[in-house]
Design an enzyme around this catalytic site. Sequence first.
Site, short mmCIF file in Angstrom:
data_model
loop_
_atom_site.label_atom_id
_atom_site.label_comp_id
_atom_site.label_asym_id
_atom_site.label_seq_id
_atom_site.Cartn_x
_atom_site.Cartn_y
_atom_site.Cartn_z
CG ASP A 193 -1.84 1.17 1.28
OD1 ASP A 193 -2.95 1.05 0.73
OD2 ASP A 193 -1.47 2.22 1.85
CE1 TYR A 198 0.04 7.68 3.13
CE2 TYR A 198 0.41 5.49 2.24
CZ TYR A 198 -0.38 6.37 2.94
OH TYR A 198 -1.58 5.95 3.46
CE LYS A 227 -4.08 4.65 0.78
NZ LYS A 227 -2.69 4.17 0.77
CG HIS A 258 -4.98 9.61 0.68
ND1 HIS A 258 -3.61 9.65 0.52
CD2 HIS A 258 -5.18 9.07 1.89
CE1 HIS A 258 -3.02 9.16 1.60
NE2 HIS A 258 -3.96 8.80 2.44
#
Length: 462
Positions: A193, A198, A227, A258
């Site tokens: 994921d 990120y 996302k 997200h």
Amino acid sequence: MYETKKEAALKTLENKQSKVVCNLEELKQSVEQRASAVRKSKEGAADLKKSFEELSKSLEDYEKDYQGVLAGKSSRNENKKCLEDQLGDAKGDVESVETELKQLKTKMLLRKSSKRKHGQKLKSLLHNSSIAPQCCPRVTSAMMVLESRPLVRLNCGITMPVLGMGTYSYENDKKTTELAIHTALKMGYSHFDTAKIYGSEPALGNALRKAFRDGVVAREDVWVTSKLWGSDHHDPVSALKESLKYLRMEYVDMYLVHWPVRLKPGASCAIPSEDEFEQILNMEETWEGMEKCLEMGMCRSIGVSNFSSTKIQQLLDYASVPPAVNQVEMHPMWKQDKLRSFCADNGIHVSAYSPLGGPGNAWGSTAVVEHPVIQSIAFKHNATPAQVALKWGLSKGSSLIVKSFNQDRMKENKAADRLKLGRDDIRAIDELEERKIMRGDHLINETTSPYKTLEDLWDDEI
């Protein structure tokens, strides 16, 4: 005397005349009665004739109807025969498809058998060879990845591994992330994921590309989720193209919205400033872009993250493709009962992030793994608190995204599925107090955000 006789004769004549008149009256009445009877008889005959004619016409109509029924019956028989022929053809097609499926299953079984034999041969070769296993990482990793893994089938028909590895880290060190992913692959992890915000997409892409190249695992045996960040809601297609470039892939398996928050283009901070918000969400336009990503083959499924029941219902009102997944915070102290029930009713799978409460993250907490009830159940089963919390999440039918780059904890997390919790254990966890950890306070403000309070963001599901 003569006069007397004459009078008597006249009297007699009058009597006879009176009788004749009376007889004539009776005869007249009789004639009239007979005439009336004749007239009635004629009228009756006319009525009878009319009735007979009507009956004849009815018989003719009945004959026509009867012939029509016979013709319809003949037509139905022809239609029935035609349908029977079509049914026969359909059965033949079904039998043909079933035969092809059987052949395909046989091929798959033979392929699996061949892989098992190949793995056993390689294992035997390693055992009998003077070459040390660590000199052949390609072989040992491949055998680990081929182990069975729990899957969940999504509403779009594809299956997803229930245990995923999160790749977010505050430090976002590329080498550390790549090494952790290589280690996870050797342990049998196949679900990863990530997200644009990120910053881990390049590291994940590099690690997986090397694994594909070295034969550790094939692309089709790995699940990758990324996302859409709020600053890209206006153009999901371009955003996913950029993510695929970083991942060095042609597609991702799952692409999620997200947060239900729209930011101005270029906003790249996880905690937006007030001037980066757009007050109009326009999720319908965003979802159209998500569906376009799916249509273009850049992803195999689409979904959402951090959506309440109300926001999902609003999305379903205009979506052509329903979300396959809603990824939300879920753990023994934030059980998401209402949301899980709503999603189940609408065929949407709930995937849990922070299933341990996010210990180790700046925003996370150790409240879950340090809870006395969790620890007592762990002691009872000779397990760890993390394994108890993860097994609880799996028992609710959710997939789990667990983040740890520590090798021992990665093994510990993966072994959670083998833990057996009793009904009393599950009931005790279900009764724990509720506490949401990722509240979303960074998305709330009274001036520019569409959400003035946490209740606005979560629609009172907090």
